[in-house]
Design a protein around this motif. Structure first.
Motif, mmCIF file in Angstrom:
data_model
loop_
_atom_site.group_PDB
_atom_site.id
_atom_site.type_symbol
_atom_site.label_atom_id
_atom_site.label_comp_id
_atom_site.label_asym_id
_atom_site.label_seq_id
_atom_site.Cartn_x
_atom_site.Cartn_y
_atom_site.Cartn_z
ATOM 1 N N TYR A 4 37.276 -35.023 35.068
ATOM 2 C CA TYR A 4 36.987 -33.597 35.101
ATOM 3 C C TYR A 4 36.595 -33.176 36.521
ATOM 4 N N HIS A 5 37.300 -32.188 37.057
ATOM 5 C CA HIS A 5 37.039 -31.727 38.420
ATOM 6 C C HIS A 5 36.684 -30.243 38.450
ATOM 7 N N GLY A 6 36.435 -29.668 37.288
ATOM 8 C CA GLY A 6 36.108 -28.250 37.231
ATOM 9 C C GLY A 6 34.677 -27.972 37.642
ATOM 10 N N PRO A 7 34.230 -26.716 37.483
ATOM 11 C CA PRO A 7 32.867 -26.336 37.874
ATOM 12 C C PRO A 7 31.820 -26.994 36.967
ATOM 13 N N LYS A 8 31.066 -27.901 37.524
ATOM 14 C CA LYS A 8 30.086 -28.667 36.744
ATOM 15 C C LYS A 8 28.905 -27.811 36.287
ATOM 16 N N ALA A 9 28.543 -26.827 37.112
ATOM 17 C CA ALA A 9 27.444 -25.939 36.729
ATOM 18 C C ALA A 9 27.792 -25.189 35.440
ATOM 19 N N ARG A 10 29.044 -24.823 35.298
ATOM 20 C CA ARG A 10 29.490 -24.088 34.110
ATOM 21 C C ARG A 10 29.344 -24.947 32.853
ATOM 22 N N ILE A 11 29.650 -26.247 32.972
ATOM 23 C CA ILE A 11 29.502 -27.152 31.832
ATOM 24 C C ILE A 11 28.032 -27.278 31.454
#
Length: 203
Positions: A4-11
């Motif tokens: 996973y390389h998306g926005p970690k803060a969003r998760i």
């Protein structure tokens, strides 16, 4: 999920927990602990399916698992005696990348996975490049004997903040960690309702 390389803060905000431990993701959760896109206090009410799915996502993101790998772990413990959920999390906690993170070699699990893939770590004197490698009681983790690599992990330790669990012993001078025991319920670091995840996977 393992990549996973998306926005970690969003998760972190979506799942309402410190799943990704990078500084930016942690600060984002502290500032705004409501789910992204939800402007009503408390957000929307989830169905039972939605709650189970969210708890499953916590496990997948936290330990860096794909759907297939999570289901593989479930099938490995489903027929065994005892609490299936606890045994599932024990498998997750015994992963090499997780133990490296919890011992204090790295700040996050993605950092641990990167180091393993690059050949920085040895288990019982043998180089292991699989982050999912299952450690056994008594296994010893050491860092590759190259000065730049040694200094890299020494630098992480100098920043402090490590909180080594009871099931791992760690020597910061020699960069050597030993799995003292199989992690149990008191050792799990992820706050998750694993029982509803087991029910979800058993369908």
């Amino acid at each position: 999920m393992a990549r996973y390389h998306g926005p970690k803060a969003r998760i972190n905000r979506r799942l309402g927990a410190l799943i990704y431990e990078s500084a930016g993701a942690a600060k984002a959760l502290e500032r705004r602990d409501n789910p992204p896109g939800m402007h009503v206090k408390g957000g929307r009410r989830l169905s039972n399916w939605g709650k189970a799915s969210a708890e499953k996502q916590k496990i997948k993101h936290y330990y860096g698992l794909g759907e297939r790998q999570l289901r593989k772990y479930y099938h490995m413990v489903a027929s065994k005696k005892g609490n299936t959920g606890e045994q599932l999390l024990t498998l997750c906690e015994r992963r090499l990348d997780n133990v490296i993170r919890r011992a204090g070699f790295t700040k996050t699990r993605p950092q641990a996975r990167q180091g393993i893939v690059h050949g920085h770590f040895f288990v019982n004197g043998v180089k292991v490049t699989s982050p999912s490698y299952q450690l056994r009681q008594g296994d010893v983790i050491t860092v590759r004997a190259k000065e730049p690599i040694y200094n890299l992990y020494k630098g992480v330790l100098s920043e402090g903040g490590a909180n080594t669990p009871d099931f791992v012993s760690f020597d910061g001078e020699t960069l050597r960690a030993t799995l003292l025991a199989v992690p149990g319920p008191n050792d799990f670091s992820l706050p998750v309702d694993v029982n509803i995840v087991v029910e979800f996977l058993s369908r």
